[in-house]
Design a protein around this motif. Structure first.
Motif, PDB file in Angstrom:
ATOM      1  N   SER A   1       0.899  -1.234  -0.076  1.00 32.79           N
ATOM      2  CA  SER A   1      -0.012   0.005   0.344  1.00 32.79           C
ATOM      3  C   SER A   1       0.720   1.517  -0.325  1.00 32.79           C
ATOM      4  CB  SER A   1      -0.957  -0.050   1.143  1.00 32.79           C
ATOM      5  OG  SER A   1      -0.380  -0.196   2.461  1.00 32.79           O
ATOM      6  N   VAL A   2       1.733   0.981   0.497  1.00 32.64           N
ATOM      7  CA  VAL A   2       2.781   2.375   0.274  1.00 32.64           C
ATOM      8  C   VAL A   2       3.583   3.098  -0.808  1.00 32.64           C
ATOM      9  CG1 VAL A   2       5.126   3.005   1.568  1.00 32.64           C
ATOM     10  CG2 VAL A   2       3.155   1.757   2.730  1.00 32.64           C
ATOM     11  N   ALA A   3       3.674   1.287  -1.768  1.00 31.62           N
ATOM     12  CA  ALA A   3       4.359   1.937  -2.466  1.00 31.62           C
ATOM     13  C   ALA A   3       2.952   2.239  -4.058  1.00 31.62           C
ATOM     14  CB  ALA A   3       5.118   0.731  -3.654  1.00 31.62           C
ATOM     15  N   GLU A   4       2.333   1.445  -3.325  1.00 28.78           N
ATOM     16  CA  GLU A   4       0.632   2.211  -4.253  1.00 28.78           C
ATOM     17  C   GLU A   4      -0.006   3.731  -4.115  1.00 28.78           C
ATOM     18  OE1 GLU A   4      -2.283  -1.303  -2.718  1.00 28.78           O
ATOM     19  OE2 GLU A   4      -1.067  -2.848  -3.673  1.00 28.78           O
ATOM     20  N   CYS A   5       0.245   4.162  -2.945  1.00 27.03           N
ATOM     21  CA  CYS A   5      -0.176   5.587  -2.497  1.00 27.03           C
ATOM     22  C   CYS A   5       0.746   6.651  -3.956  1.00 27.03           C
ATOM     23  CB  CYS A   5       0.319   5.667  -1.593  1.00 27.03           C
ATOM     24  SG  CYS A   5      -0.847   5.189  -0.026  1.00 27.03           S
ATOM     25  N   ALA A   6       2.214   5.822  -3.336  1.00 26.87           N
ATOM     26  CA  ALA A   6       3.411   6.572  -3.838  1.00 26.87           C
ATOM     27  C   ALA A   6       3.012   7.017  -5.556  1.00 26.87           C
ATOM     28  CB  ALA A   6       4.873   6.494  -4.160  1.00 26.87           C
ATOM     29  N   GLN A   7       3.179   5.786  -6.147  1.00 29.14           N
ATOM     30  CA  GLN A   7       2.074   5.323  -7.849  1.00 29.14           C
ATOM     31  C   GLN A   7       0.897   6.504  -7.673  1.00 29.14           C
ATOM     32  OE1 GLN A   7       1.644   1.248  -8.342  1.00 29.14           O
ATOM     33  NE2 GLN A   7       1.353   2.142 -10.984  1.00 29.14           N
ATOM     34  N   ALA A   8       0.300   6.593  -7.138  1.00 27.43           N
ATOM     35  CA  ALA A   8      -1.250   7.146  -6.913  1.00 27.43           C
ATOM     36  C   ALA A   8      -1.279   8.952  -7.294  1.00 27.43           C
ATOM     37  CB  ALA A   8      -2.312   6.980  -6.399  1.00 27.43           C
ATOM     38  N   LEU A   9       0.319   8.747  -7.146  1.00 24.21           N
ATOM     39  CA  LEU A   9      -0.014  10.677  -6.854  1.00 24.21           C
ATOM     40  C   LEU A   9       1.598  10.839  -7.837  1.00 24.21           C
ATOM     41  CD1 LEU A   9       0.609  11.093  -2.717  1.00 24.21           C
ATOM     42  CD2 LEU A   9      -1.602  12.586  -4.566  1.00 24.21           C
ATOM     43  N   ALA A  10       2.380   9.811  -8.763  1.00 23.50           N
ATOM     44  CA  ALA A  10       2.678  10.112  -9.655  1.00 23.50           C
ATOM     45  C   ALA A  10       4.400  10.947  -9.122  1.00 23.50           C
ATOM     46  CB  ALA A  10       2.586  11.219 -10.509  1.00 23.50           C
TER      47      ALA A  10
END
Length: 447
Positions: A215-224
C-alpha cells in the motif's frame, strides 16, 4: 519568518507554565485531523512562505528518530543550517526543536507558544491538543531560523498528523508495524496508507524498508511521486567485516548512480543510514565522502541502544523494535548475567515485546510507569511469567527498580532497560550504578 502577531496580551509564562497550560486546552490528548491545526497555522503565517529552503518529512513505526538524526548530522557536516522537530522528548521539552544541533532555549519556545496562543484565540477560538500546539510552536521556531533544511518527524500517524500540514520536498517512510492500535488499527496495509499520507504529488518518496506493505508504494504511484525503494533503487553492502565497513549505493533524482565506500558503523540501523543518504541525495546535496564518514562516526541518539556503563537503554516499545534490540544486544562478559528492566504503557503490545526479548533475557525487574496509561509492574510480571521468564522484583517506579538492581549486580552483569520513553527518561535523569554484590541467596524472585 512568519509575521509576528505582536506581543501576547496576558502575563508571560515560563516554559513549564506554558506546557502545563497546553494540557488544559483540549478535551483529548490525541485528536488526529488537520482542519483545526491548519487554521491556526494560517493565522500564524506559516503558509505564507516555506519554513526552510528544503523540507524532509519522516514517518514510520520505528526508525524515524535515527533516520532524522543521521540526516541532520550529515547535512550539517556539509555546512547546511539544519533545523529538526521531533517528539516525544526524553528529559527536556527543548529537545523537540533543534537548530544547528542545539536545543531551542526556553525564551524561543515561549515566544513560539505566545504566537500559537494568540492565533488560536482569534475568533472563532480554536481548540488545540498539546501535540498540535507544540508542533505549531516548533514550526514557527524553525521558520524563523533561516534554514537550508528542515527535518520533521511525524508523530504516531501520517496523513492526519499535525506535522503533515507542511508540504515536504522529500518524504520518507521507514518501517510499518503494529503500534498505536487504538488510533491506527491493526491492518498493516491501512497503516501503510496512513503513513504514506505524507507523500506529495510529483515529489520523491523514499521507502526505507524491504518489508513495507504494498500500500505504501501504491500511494506513491497514485500521486506520481517518484519512489526510491531500499533494496531496489538504493542498498547497502558489507565490504570489510573485520573493520565493520560498508558501501552505500543509491541514485540521484536524474537517475545517475551514486556510490560511497568505506563507511563506518554508526551504531544505528544501517537501513536507516542508507535511507537518510538516499533522501539527502534527492534534495540535491552533493555528498562528500569524507564528510559523510565523519558524520557517521560522530552521530549520537539518546535512548537507542545507548550504553551507560553496564546499562543499555532503548526506548523500543513494540515487537518490531524489540526484535531489533534482541538481535543487536551483545552478550554480557563471561560469567555475567543479562538482566531486563521493563516498564510499558497499557496500550502497547506487551506480550509481543516480551516474546521478542525472551530469547535474550530470562531475568527481569518490572517497574510501574507514572503515566495514567502506565502498566502496573505486577501485571507486567504476570505476563513475563506466563511466557516462562523469571521476575525477581516489582518496583513502583523505574528509580526503585534501579535501586534494587544496584544491590545485586555483579561486575560482569548487563542490564537492558526498555519498553517506553518514560522508562528510559527516568533512568537518564539519575546516575546509574554498577553494583558489586552477589546474586547468591537472592530470595526476592517471584515464582
Amino acid at each position: 519568518m512568519p509575521d509576528s502577531l505582536g506581543p501576547y496580551s496576558q502575563e508571560p509564562h515560563s516554559l513549564p507554565q506554558w506546557l502545563q497550560h497546553l494540557e488544559t486546552l483540549h478535551p483529548v490528548g490525541i485528536d488526529l485531523g488537520l482542519e483545526r491545526v491548519s487554521q491556526v497555522a494560517k493565522r500564524m503565517g506559516l503558509f505564507s512562505s516555506p519554513i526552510a529552503a528544503c523540507v524532509i518529512t519522516v514517518a514510520g513505526t520505528n526508525g524515524k528518530g535515527s533516520t532524522l538524526a543521521i540526516i541532520d548530522s550529515i547535512a550539517r557536516a556539509h555546512g547546511q543550517r539544519v533545523g529538526t522537530y521531533t517528539s516525544p522528548h526524553l528529559l527536556r521539552y527543548n529537545e523537540r526543536v533543534k537548530i544547528d544541533g542545539q536545543e531551542a532555549d526556553d525564551q524561543l519556545l515561549v515566544q513560539g507558544f505566545e504566537q500559537v496562543e494568540r492565533a488560536r484565540l482569534q475568533q472563532p477560538e480554536i481548540s488545540l491538543s498539546y501535540f498540535e500546539a507544540g508542533t505549531l510552536c516548533g514550526l514557527w521556531c524553525l521558520a524563523g531560523a533561516g534554514l537550508d533544511l528542515a527535518v520533521l518527524e511525524v508523530g504516531l500517524g501520517g496523513r492526519l498528523d499535525a506535522v503533515n500540514i507542511i508540504d515536504t520536498d522529500v518524504a520518507i517512510v521507514t518501517t510499518i508495524a503494529q503500534d498505536h492500535a487504538n488510533f491506527l488499527g491493526t491492518d498493516l496495509a491501512q497503516i501503510g496508507r496512513e503513513k504514506a499520507g505524507i507523500f506529495r504529488a510529483g515529489r520523491p518518496a523514499v521507502l526505507g524498508s524491504q518489508t513495507l506493505p504494498a500500500s505504501v508504494a501504491e500511494c506513491a504511484q497514485a500521486l506520481a511521486a517518484p519512489a526510491f525503494v531500499l533494496g531496489h533503487h538504493f542498498e547497502h553492502q558489507v565490504v570489510t567485516s573485520e573493520r565493520a565497513e560498508w558501501r552505500w549505493q543509491g541514485h540521484k533524482a536524474d537517475g545517475a548512480r551514486n556510490v560511497i565506500d568505506e563507511l563506518p558503523d554508526p551504531g544505528l540501523p544501517i537501513d536507516n543510514v542508507a535511507t537518510a543518504l538516499q533522501a539527502l541525495v534527492l534534495t540535491g546535496l552533493a555528498l562528500d565522502e569524507s564528510k559523510v564518514r565523519k558524520a557517521l562516526s560522530t552521530v549520537q541518539l539518546a535512548g537507542r541502544l545507548q550504553w551507560i556503563g553496564p546499562w543499555c537503554l532503548d526506548v523500543g516499545h513494540n515487537p518490531h523494535a524489540a526484535e531489533y534490540i534482541a538481535n543487536h544486544l551483545p552478550p554480557p562478559p563471561q560469567g555475567g548475567q543479562q538482566w531486563g528492566l521493563i516498564g510499558m504503557l497499557n496500550d502497547k503490545d506487551v506480550d509481543g515485546v516480551i516474546k521478542a526479548l525472551a530469547e535474550r533475557i530470562s531475568d527481569w525487574v518490572c517497574v510501574t510507569l507514572p503515566d495514567e496509561r502506565g502498566c502496573q509492574a505486577t501485571a507486567l510480571a504476570q505476563r513475563i511469567i506466563a511466557q516462562g521468564g523469571r521476575v525477581h522484583f516489582c518496583a513502583e517506579t523505574p528509580q526503585a527498580g534501579v535501586d534494587w538492581l544496584a544491590k545485586v549486580l555483579t561486575p560482569n552483569d548487563r542490564v537492558l532497560a526498555t519498553g517506553s520513553f518514560f522508562t528510559v527518561a527516568a533512568l537518564l535523569a539519575r546516575p546509574l550504578p554498577t553494583g558489586v554484590a552477589s546474586l547468591d541467596g537472592d530470595g526476592n524472585e517471584i515464582r
